[in-house]
Design a protein around this motif. Structure first.
Motif, short mmCIF file in Angstrom:
data_model
loop_
_atom_site.label_atom_id
_atom_site.label_comp_id
_atom_site.label_asym_id
_atom_site.label_seq_id
_atom_site.Cartn_x
_atom_site.Cartn_y
_atom_site.Cartn_z
N LEU A 80 -134.24 -115.50 -82.75
CA LEU A 80 -134.28 -114.05 -82.53
C LEU A 80 -132.92 -113.36 -82.66
CD1 LEU A 80 -136.76 -113.71 -79.55
CD2 LEU A 80 -137.11 -112.90 -81.88
N MET A 81 -131.85 -114.06 -82.32
CA MET A 81 -130.55 -113.41 -82.24
C MET A 81 -130.17 -112.62 -83.50
SD MET A 81 -129.37 -113.45 -79.32
CE MET A 81 -129.32 -114.30 -77.75
N PRO A 82 -130.35 -113.16 -84.69
CA PRO A 82 -130.01 -112.37 -85.88
C PRO A 82 -130.83 -111.09 -86.01
CG PRO A 82 -130.23 -114.68 -86.45
CD PRO A 82 -130.76 -114.52 -85.07
N LEU A 83 -132.08 -111.14 -85.57
CA LEU A 83 -132.94 -109.96 -85.64
C LEU A 83 -132.58 -108.94 -84.56
CD1 LEU A 83 -136.45 -111.59 -86.29
CD2 LEU A 83 -134.68 -110.94 -87.93
N LEU A 84 -132.26 -109.43 -83.39
CA LEU A 84 -131.88 -108.53 -82.30
C LEU A 84 -130.55 -107.84 -82.60
CD1 LEU A 84 -132.86 -110.68 -79.17
CD2 LEU A 84 -134.17 -108.85 -80.26
N ALA A 85 -129.68 -108.55 -83.30
CA ALA A 85 -128.38 -107.97 -83.64
C ALA A 85 -128.51 -106.75 -84.53
CB ALA A 85 -127.51 -109.02 -84.33
N ARG A 86 -129.58 -106.69 -85.32
CA ARG A 86 -129.79 -105.51 -86.18
C ARG A 86 -131.01 -104.69 -85.77
NH1 ARG A 86 -133.25 -107.16 -90.61
NH2 ARG A 86 -133.57 -109.43 -90.66
N ASP A 87 -131.44 -104.89 -84.52
CA ASP A 87 -132.55 -104.11 -83.96
C ASP A 87 -133.80 -104.17 -84.82
OD1 ASP A 87 -131.01 -103.26 -81.77
OD2 ASP A 87 -130.11 -101.65 -82.96
N ALA A 88 -134.08 -105.34 -85.38
CA ALA A 88 -135.25 -105.49 -86.24
C ALA A 88 -136.54 -105.63 -85.44
CB ALA A 88 -135.08 -106.71 -87.16
N VAL A 89 -136.43 -106.11 -84.19
CA VAL A 89 -137.56 -106.19 -83.28
C VAL A 89 -137.09 -105.73 -81.90
CG1 VAL A 89 -138.79 -108.03 -84.50
CG2 VAL A 89 -137.05 -108.62 -82.80
N ARG A 90 -138.03 -105.46 -81.00
CA ARG A 90 -137.67 -104.95 -79.68
C ARG A 90 -137.95 -106.02 -78.61
NH1 ARG A 90 -140.99 -100.16 -78.66
NH2 ARG A 90 -139.69 -99.32 -80.33
N LEU B 36 -130.81 -114.56 -69.36
CA LEU B 36 -130.01 -115.28 -70.34
C LEU B 36 -128.60 -114.72 -70.40
CD1 LEU B 36 -132.47 -115.65 -73.36
CD2 LEU B 36 -132.00 -117.29 -71.54
N ALA B 37 -127.62 -115.61 -70.50
CA ALA B 37 -126.24 -115.17 -70.64
C ALA B 37 -126.04 -114.38 -71.93
CB ALA B 37 -125.30 -116.37 -70.61
N ALA B 38 -126.79 -114.75 -72.97
CA ALA B 38 -126.66 -114.06 -74.26
C ALA B 38 -127.36 -112.71 -74.26
CB ALA B 38 -127.24 -114.93 -75.37
N LEU B 39 -128.33 -112.51 -73.33
CA LEU B 39 -129.07 -111.24 -73.25
C LEU B 39 -129.16 -110.82 -71.79
CD1 LEU B 39 -131.99 -112.13 -75.71
CD2 LEU B 39 -130.11 -110.55 -76.18
N PRO B 40 -128.03 -110.53 -71.17
CA PRO B 40 -128.02 -110.28 -69.72
C PRO B 40 -128.80 -109.05 -69.29
CG PRO B 40 -125.91 -109.69 -70.71
CD PRO B 40 -126.69 -110.40 -71.77
N GLU B 41 -129.03 -108.11 -70.20
CA GLU B 41 -129.76 -106.89 -69.84
C GLU B 41 -131.27 -107.08 -69.88
OE1 GLU B 41 -129.89 -107.17 -74.16
OE2 GLU B 41 -128.30 -107.50 -72.67
N LEU C 294 -125.62 -125.21 -76.73
CA LEU C 294 -126.74 -125.06 -75.81
C LEU C 294 -126.84 -123.62 -75.29
CD1 LEU C 294 -126.42 -128.38 -73.76
CD2 LEU C 294 -128.18 -127.82 -75.44
N GLU C 295 -125.70 -123.03 -75.02
CA GLU C 295 -125.70 -121.64 -74.56
C GLU C 295 -126.20 -120.70 -75.65
OE1 GLU C 295 -121.77 -120.80 -73.24
OE2 GLU C 295 -121.91 -122.09 -71.45
N GLN C 296 -125.86 -121.00 -76.89
CA GLN C 296 -126.29 -120.15 -78.00
C GLN C 296 -127.80 -120.11 -78.14
OE1 GLN C 296 -124.14 -121.87 -81.29
NE2 GLN C 296 -122.34 -120.57 -81.00
#
Length: 342
Positions: A228-238, A248-253, A304-306
């Protein structure tokens, strides 16, 4: 002449004995653990490479983990670990390949949750007995699912999404990479506990499901952070929520399903290392120790964190008990879903 013959035979007997010992100890001789630096373990590099089976195609989370661990294993031992992708049948092909290998430490595999838990309830028959033909070695960690929706869906939070689904103003389709896989069963669990209706649409790969969500032919999907990360980076999905005990540390919000009033959604996807059934306990223990060691390496921890993995140290016996508990838990979910594979 007699003495020469006897000497030759004695040498041959000694050589055979050493070969048998090497085959029995297998990876134990190769690792040279017990605090010995990798540089002192160089003789191991002369041994045959270890086959590291990844039961899924290149590019996914399983493959990424396999390659990260193979690289770390090689660096720690001075021995080559070669990733061999054996995809198909929900991981069963890779599992069968592992089970046929000699239990000498020269073949191991990375395993995902479904291979040892849900598959036994989904398939009419399996090529291997997941309890007898596999030796649990080391637990790697859990990887959560993230619920994402198409950007055109008029919902920004889980309560809004559930309310919209219950209004039945439109049909909701969710996808996965095949009937009975973890994403499918997780969707069935979500349907049951959220009290909503949605239709499962199977695809050949998780990548296809994400393309379909972006195109609007699927309304939602449960996927891993890696994909998902590449898609979330460009707001391709919500993104709507994450299925994990903590954010998640990568998506704390991004809130967890538990925070949003849907408890009981423990992270369904986990990964571990296994060996062929019958692998000697000393080899299993050495692999377990080695895996624990490399999971403390900065490069492995970063990987692992990624992917959003939360690690947990387990002994081989603890890992075996964990698999049994997970299998029992998912049996009911499989039965409720009605999913069945031949």
């Amino acid at each position: 002449m007699f003495m020469l013959d006897q000497s030759s035979k004695a040498v041959e007997r000694i050589a055979k004995g050493r070969r048998r010992a090497a085959a029995t100890l297998g990876i134990g001789l190769a690792f040279c653990l017990g605090g010995m630096p990798a540089a002192q373990a160089q003789p191991a590099s002369s041994l045959m490479p270890v086959t590291f089976i990844a039961p899924y195609p290149p590019g996914g989370t399983v493959d990424a983990l396999a390659r990260a661990f193979a690289h770390a294993y090689s660096q720690e031992t001075g021995r080559s670990f070669v990733v061999e992708n054996r995809p198909g049948a929900g991981g069963n092909i890779g599992l069968a390949t592992l089970a046929r290998a000699a239990p000498d430490g020269n073949t191991i595999a990375i395993v995902s949750a479904n291979m040892l838990t849900t598959n036994r309830w989904l398939y009419a028959s399996l090529p291997v007995d997941p309890d007898k033909d596999v030796a649990p070695v080391a637990f790697i960690g859990r990887v959560p699912f993230v619920l994402v929706i198409n950007n055109s869906i008029p919902a920004n939070t889980l309560p809004e999404l559930i309310a919209l689904m219950k209004s039945k103003t439109q049909q909701f389709n969710f996808g996965s990479s095949g009937i009975g896989n973890t994403a499918h069963l997780f969707g069935e669990l979500f349907k049951s506990r959220a009290g909503v209706e949605m239709v499962h649409v199977p695809y050949k790969s998780s990548g296809q499901t994400l393309q379909e969500v972006m195109a609007g032919r699927l309304q939602l999907v449960f996927s891993t952070p890696t994909e998902l990360m590449p898609l979330l980076a460009r707001d391709a999905v919500r993104p709507i929520a994450v299925a994990s005990d903590e954010r998640l540390a990568a998506l704390p919000e991004l809130p967890t399903l538990k925070e949003l009033g849907l408890p009981g959604f423990e992270t369904p996807t986990w990964f571990g290392i296994i060996a062929p059934g019958g692998t000697p306990p000393e080899i299993v223990d050495e692999y377990n120790s080695l895996t624990r060691k490399i999971m403390q390496r900065p490069d492995v921890r970063q990987r692992l964190e990624q992917i959003g993995a939360s690690g947990q140290a387990m002994t081989p016996d603890e890992f075996r008990s964990f698999i049994a508990d997970e299998s029992s838990k998912w049996k009911e979910i499989v039965e409720q879903s009605g999913a069945r594979l031949e």
